[in-house]
Design an enzyme around this catalytic site. Structure first.
Site, PDB file in Angstrom:
ATOM      1  N   CYS A  51      -7.230   2.440 -31.476  1.00  0.00           N
ATOM      2  CA  CYS A  51      -8.533   2.887 -31.960  1.00  0.00           C
ATOM      3  C   CYS A  51      -9.561   2.846 -30.834  1.00  0.00           C
ATOM      4  CB  CYS A  51      -8.979   2.009 -33.134  1.00  0.00           C
ATOM      5  SG  CYS A  51     -10.459   2.647 -33.941  1.00  0.00           S
ATOM      6  N   GLY A  68       5.186  -4.037  -4.356  1.00  0.00           N
ATOM      7  CA  GLY A  68       5.376  -4.190  -5.795  1.00  0.00           C
ATOM      8  C   GLY A  68       5.732  -2.848  -6.391  1.00  0.00           C
ATOM      9  N   TYR A  90       3.031  -2.258 -13.151  1.00  0.00           N
ATOM     10  CA  TYR A  90       1.759  -2.428 -13.854  1.00  0.00           C
ATOM     11  C   TYR A  90       1.766  -1.744 -15.220  1.00  0.00           C
ATOM     12  CZ  TYR A  90       0.769  -3.809  -9.128  1.00  0.00           C
ATOM     13  OH  TYR A  90       0.851  -4.424  -7.912  1.00  0.00           O
ATOM     14  N   GLY A 121       0.808  -1.216   0.000  1.00  0.00           N
ATOM     15  CA  GLY A 121       0.000   0.000   0.000  1.00  0.00           C
ATOM     16  C   GLY A 121       0.835   1.257   0.000  1.00  0.00           C
TER      17      GLY A 121
END
EC number: 4.1.1.20
Length: 422
Positions: free
Chosen positions: A337, A270, A365, A227
């Site tokens: 697109c 992470g 990510y 967190g």
């Protein structure tokens, strides 16, 4: 000021040289930044039995995992394939925490048979483990503490309406299943989301975990998940690790005294470890003037970095090929697109076709959430290690994109040779 003063470098290597060598778009990671972040987290928690488990989903490149192992940290995975990659990187099964989220039972069984540390996330899963294996496998318990904090709602995982974890209101039911099947419980775990502004949320988590720990006399670890907030722009707030370390460590030492012995204090960062290390280098295709906007159209998009469109995330952008240009206002957009926007109303040094832009904080990510939408190839990845750029993932090709497709009209796997690609 000399032009060299403006050059953007990673460990002394000019990013434009990296772009020339490996092509664009390109993910570039700075190994030194990852090592620095690991050191900062360790320094903040001196005096406790700290275990860092890298959340592999943030960035799953094999060389990144090997770098983590070289730094002496463990790993947390959410799928068996992530675990397989961790094993390939040299981690032992006992170093891998496996945290499913409604995963299929055969995968759970495979994880247990591989020797991974299972983190059970539901009462049905806990009961199935008990019915099938009894006391054979030690487990950890992922608890949902009903705490709604940490960034936007999309990345909050500990509130009462979240799919994640076993609600702490089911404390009695959890204990009843554990006692019925004699399931060894060796850890308690909570992960409530991301982007905590201060240590108060972790202290709330601590209250839940430390109270529930009294139900389980044989715990090996208490896991706070993650967190940690990182800064995405100048003046942005971030988690003060030193303050967090001091307050949580004091609470943890007090808990260990009450518990009667020392256990491990675990975190699963992470984003904290890899976000700032990553740079997505893109090339400018077109600078397009509209009556109300000026669009910078680049050779990448949400297929390579989905965070701005999925989470409205801010990523600082640098014009690394014209850093001294006069600033102008642009919308930086991708080539997909769909509405595909990296940045709105962004002040950048004058952008010209052919310029190279760097999207910062792209290590977490970014590639791991990339796709082949619009049948686009995913970029190559480069790790700068010991002052030298190393290719750690090849750029995908058209042959990669069609591999595995079956042509039902010839009943054959599709195969494309180099001379068929024009």
């Amino acid at each position: 000021m000399q032009l060299s003063d403006y050059r953007y470098q990673i460990q002394g290597v000019d990013v434009l040289d990296i772009a020339d060598e490996f092509g664009l778009p390109l993910y570039v990671y700075d190994a030194n930044k990852i090592i620095e972040k690991i050191g900062s987290l360790r320094s903040a928690f001196q005096g406790v039995n700290l275990k860092i488990k890298y959340a592999a989903k943030a960035l799953t490149n094999l060389s990144i995992l090997k770098l983590m192992k070289m730094q002496g940290i463990d790993i947390e995975v959410v799928s068996v394939n992530e675990a397989r990659l961790a094993l390939l990187a040299g981690f032992e099964p006992g170093q891998i925490m496996y945290t499913p989220s409604g995963n299929a039972w055969p995968e759970i069984q495979e994880a247990l048979e591989m020797g991974l540390q299972l983190n059970a996330d539901s009462l049905p899963l806990l009961e199935q483990i008990g019915q099938t294996y009894g006391s054979r496998y030690p487990v950890a318990l992922r608890i949902n503490p009903s705490i709604a904090e940490g960034g936007t709602f999309k990345i909050q995982t500990g509130h009462e309406n979240s799919k994640f974890g076993i609600p702490n209101q089911y404390r009695d039911q959890i204990l009843a299943l554990v006692e019925q099947y004699q399931i060894p419980v060796v850890g308690l775990h909570i992960h409530t989301g991301s982007d905590f502004k201060d240590s108060n949320t972790f202290l709330k988590i601590a209250d839940v975990l430390f109270d529930m720990a009294g139900d389980y006399p044989n715990l090996r670890f208490i896991d706070f998940g993650s967190g940690f907030k990182v800064a995405y722009r100048e003046g942005d707030y971030y988690t003060n690790l030193n303050d967090l370390g001091a307050r949580v460590s004091a609470a943890f030492r007090s808990f260990c005294d009450r518990y009667g012995r020392e256990v491990e204090l675990c975190f699963e960062p992470g984003k904290l470890l890899v976000s700032e290390s990553g740079h997505l280098l893109v090339g400018v295709n077109v600078v397009k003037e509209n009556p109300t906007r000026t669009f910078v159209q680049v050779n990448s998009g949400l297929n390579h970095l989905i965070r701005p469109m999925m989470y409205e995330a801010y990523h600082h952008i640098l014009n690394v090929s014209n850093p001294a240009g006069a600033e102008q206002l642009y919308d930086v957009v991708g080539y997909i697109c769909e509405t595909d926007t990296f940045a709105l109303d962004r002040q950048l040094p004058e952008v010209r076709p052919g310029d190279v832009l760097s999207l910062e904080n792209a290590g977490a990510y970014g590639f791991s959430m990339a796709s082949n939408y619009n049948l686009r190839e995913r970029p190559a990845e480069v790790l700068v290690y010991d002052g030298k750029p190393h290719l750690v993932r090849q750029r995908e090709t058209f042959e990669d994109l069609v591999r595995g497709q079956v042509d039902i009209f010839s009943d054959e796997l599709v195969a494309v040779s180099d001379d068929q690609v024009v």
